[in-house]
Design a protein around this motif. Structure first.
Motif, PDB file in Angstrom:
ATOM      1  N   LEU A  86       0.861  -1.178   0.000  1.00 10.79           N
ATOM      2  CA  LEU A  86       0.000   0.000   0.000  1.00 10.79           C
ATOM      3  C   LEU A  86       0.902   1.234   0.000  1.00 10.79           C
ATOM      4  N   HIS A  87       0.672   2.137  -0.908  1.00  9.20           N
ATOM      5  CA  HIS A  87       1.506   3.334  -0.987  1.00  9.20           C
ATOM      6  C   HIS A  87       0.997   4.379   0.003  1.00  9.20           C
ATOM      7  N   ASP A  88       1.443   4.201   1.250  1.00  8.79           N
ATOM      8  CA  ASP A  88       0.956   5.073   2.307  1.00  8.79           C
ATOM      9  C   ASP A  88       1.437   6.513   2.159  1.00  8.79           C
ATOM     10  N   GLU A  89       2.577   6.740   1.513  1.00 12.18           N
ATOM     11  CA  GLU A  89       3.027   8.115   1.301  1.00 12.18           C
ATOM     12  C   GLU A  89       2.084   8.845   0.344  1.00 12.18           C
ATOM     13  N   ALA A  90       1.443   8.112  -0.547  1.00  6.01           N
ATOM     14  CA  ALA A  90       0.452   8.716  -1.443  1.00  6.01           C
ATOM     15  C   ALA A  90      -0.780   9.166  -0.655  1.00  6.01           C
ATOM     16  N   LEU A  91      -1.077   8.479   0.436  1.00  5.25           N
ATOM     17  CA  LEU A  91      -2.219   8.852   1.264  1.00  5.25           C
ATOM     18  C   LEU A  91      -2.046  10.258   1.826  1.00  5.25           C
ATOM     19  N   ASN A  92      -0.851  10.587   2.252  1.00  4.34           N
ATOM     20  CA  ASN A  92      -0.582  11.928   2.768  1.00  4.34           C
ATOM     21  C   ASN A  92      -0.804  12.976   1.677  1.00  4.34           C
ATOM     22  N   ASP A  93      -0.350  12.676   0.470  1.00  2.00           N
ATOM     23  CA  ASP A  93      -0.545  13.585  -0.654  1.00  2.00           C
ATOM     24  C   ASP A  93      -2.034  13.765  -0.957  1.00  2.00           C
ATOM     25  N   TYR A 105      -4.514  13.416   1.146  1.00  2.00           N
ATOM     26  CA  TYR A 105      -5.144  14.195   2.213  1.00  2.00           C
ATOM     27  C   TYR A 105      -4.857  15.689   2.049  1.00  2.00           C
ATOM     28  N   THR A 106      -3.631  16.010   1.678  1.00  2.00           N
ATOM     29  CA  THR A 106      -3.282  17.416   1.474  1.00  2.00           C
ATOM     30  C   THR A 106      -4.115  18.020   0.349  1.00  2.00           C
ATOM     31  N   LYS A 107      -4.209  17.311  -0.784  1.00  2.00           N
ATOM     32  CA  LYS A 107      -5.008  17.806  -1.909  1.00  2.00           C
ATOM     33  C   LYS A 107      -6.493  17.870  -1.551  1.00  2.00           C
ATOM     34  N   TYR A 108      -6.964  16.866  -0.816  1.00  2.00           N
ATOM     35  CA  TYR A 108      -8.359  16.827  -0.381  1.00  2.00           C
ATOM     36  C   TYR A 108      -8.666  18.031   0.516  1.00  2.00           C
ATOM     37  N   SER A 109      -7.772  18.315   1.427  1.00  2.00           N
ATOM     38  CA  SER A 109      -7.973  19.437   2.357  1.00  2.00           C
ATOM     39  C   SER A 109      -8.001  20.773   1.633  1.00  2.00           C
ATOM     40  N   LEU A 158     -10.141  12.244  -4.317  1.00  2.00           N
ATOM     41  CA  LEU A 158     -10.193  10.932  -3.672  1.00  2.00           C
ATOM     42  C   LEU A 158     -10.154   9.795  -4.683  1.00  2.00           C
ATOM     43  N   SER A 159     -10.938   9.904  -5.752  1.00  2.00           N
ATOM     44  CA  SER A 159     -10.985   8.802  -6.718  1.00  2.00           C
ATOM     45  C   SER A 159      -9.653   8.644  -7.444  1.00  2.00           C
ATOM     46  N   GLU A 160      -8.992   9.733  -7.764  1.00  2.00           N
ATOM     47  CA  GLU A 160      -7.669   9.647  -8.394  1.00  2.00           C
ATOM     48  C   GLU A 160      -6.611   9.207  -7.377  1.00  2.00           C
ATOM     49  N   GLY A 161      -6.757   9.651  -6.161  1.00  2.00           N
ATOM     50  CA  GLY A 161      -5.800   9.296  -5.113  1.00  2.00           C
ATOM     51  C   GLY A 161      -5.816   7.826  -4.760  1.00  2.00           C
ATOM     52  N   VAL A 162      -6.978   7.229  -4.751  1.00  2.00           N
ATOM     53  CA  VAL A 162      -7.099   5.803  -4.441  1.00  2.00           C
ATOM     54  C   VAL A 162      -6.315   4.978  -5.460  1.00  2.00           C
ATOM     55  N   LYS A 163      -6.339   5.395  -6.710  1.00  2.00           N
ATOM     56  CA  LYS A 163      -5.591   4.681  -7.750  1.00  2.00           C
ATOM     57  C   LYS A 163      -4.091   4.713  -7.463  1.00  2.00           C
ATOM     58  N   LYS A 164      -3.612   5.802  -6.905  1.00  2.00           N
ATOM     59  CA  LYS A 164      -2.187   5.914  -6.563  1.00  2.00           C
ATOM     60  C   LYS A 164      -1.855   5.117  -5.296  1.00  2.00           C
ATOM     61  N   ILE A 165      -2.769   5.110  -4.354  1.00  2.00           N
ATOM     62  CA  ILE A 165      -2.548   4.370  -3.111  1.00  2.00           C
ATOM     63  C   ILE A 165      -2.559   2.870  -3.367  1.00  2.00           C
ATOM     64  N   PHE A 166      -3.455   2.424  -4.227  1.00  3.35           N
ATOM     65  CA  PHE A 166      -3.610   1.000  -4.534  1.00  3.35           C
ATOM     66  C   PHE A 166      -2.932   0.621  -5.848  1.00  3.35           C
ATOM     67  N   LEU A 194      -7.565  -2.991   1.804  1.00  9.23           N
ATOM     68  CA  LEU A 194      -8.583  -2.208   2.511  1.00  9.23           C
ATOM     69  C   LEU A 194      -8.324  -2.175   4.009  1.00  9.23           C
ATOM     70  N   THR A 195      -7.935  -3.304   4.567  1.00 10.21           N
ATOM     71  CA  THR A 195      -7.624  -3.358   6.001  1.00 10.21           C
ATOM     72  C   THR A 195      -6.444  -2.460   6.330  1.00 10.21           C
ATOM     73  N   GLU A 196      -5.396  -2.517   5.498  1.00  6.29           N
ATOM     74  CA  GLU A 196      -4.228  -1.670   5.715  1.00  6.29           C
ATOM     75  C   GLU A 196      -4.594  -0.190   5.609  1.00  6.29           C
ATOM     76  N   LEU A 197      -5.424   0.129   4.623  1.00  8.49           N
ATOM     77  CA  LEU A 197      -5.864   1.516   4.471  1.00  8.49           C
ATOM     78  C   LEU A 197      -6.641   1.965   5.705  1.00  8.49           C
ATOM     79  N   GLU A 198      -7.576   1.142   6.146  1.00  7.46           N
ATOM     80  CA  GLU A 198      -8.374   1.496   7.322  1.00  7.46           C
ATOM     81  C   GLU A 198      -7.498   1.657   8.558  1.00  7.46           C
ATOM     82  N   ASN A 199      -6.483   0.825   8.706  1.00  3.68           N
ATOM     83  CA  ASN A 199      -5.560   0.959   9.837  1.00  3.68           C
ATOM     84  C   ASN A 199      -4.795   2.275   9.779  1.00  3.68           C
ATOM     85  N   LEU A 200      -4.300   2.622   8.602  1.00  6.02           N
ATOM     86  CA  LEU A 200      -3.600   3.897   8.442  1.00  6.02           C
ATOM     87  C   LEU A 200      -4.513   5.076   8.720  1.00  6.02           C
TER      88      LEU A 200
END
Length: 98
Positions: free
Chosen positions: A5-12, A14-18, A30-38, A59-65
């Motif tokens: 899981l590309h967790d560093e993409a999750l931070n990106d 969130y920043t864009k989402y915010s 979110l929809s474009e970001g999920v493609k990068k995370i997964f 999904l479990t890893e994402l939910e944990n993060l």
């Protein structure tokens, strides 16, 4: 634990989402970001059993993060989880009908 899981993409994401304005722009982020995370989920698509197993794990890893680092923004958690599940379903359907 988060080896695929590309967790560093999750931070990106969130920043864009915010910084996004309006629901439509946030949804697009979110929809474009999920493609990068997964990004690694595609390599399992040819084996439906492995794809199901890996999808559940992703999904479990994402939910944990999300619970660990973004617990304060429950709307973000709900929306990105929804988009992640939709993306996995979309991949499965595309493969089924291709």
């Amino acid at each position: 634990m988060y080896d695929e899981l590309h967790d560093e993409a999750l931070n990106d994401v969130y920043t864009k989402y915010s910084n996004a304005h309006g629901t439509r722009q946030k949804t697009n982020v979110l929809s474009e970001g999920v493609k990068k995370i997964f990004v690694n989920i595609h390599k399992y698509i040819d084996d439906q059993n492995t794809f199901k197993e890996k999808s559940d794990r992703f999904l479990t890893e994402l939910e944990n993060l999300l619970q660990r680092f973004y617990y304060f923004d429950t709307l973000f958690i709900d929306r990105i989880t929804f988009e992640a599940k939709a993306y996995i379903l979309e991949l499965a359907e595309e493969h089924l009908y291709s």
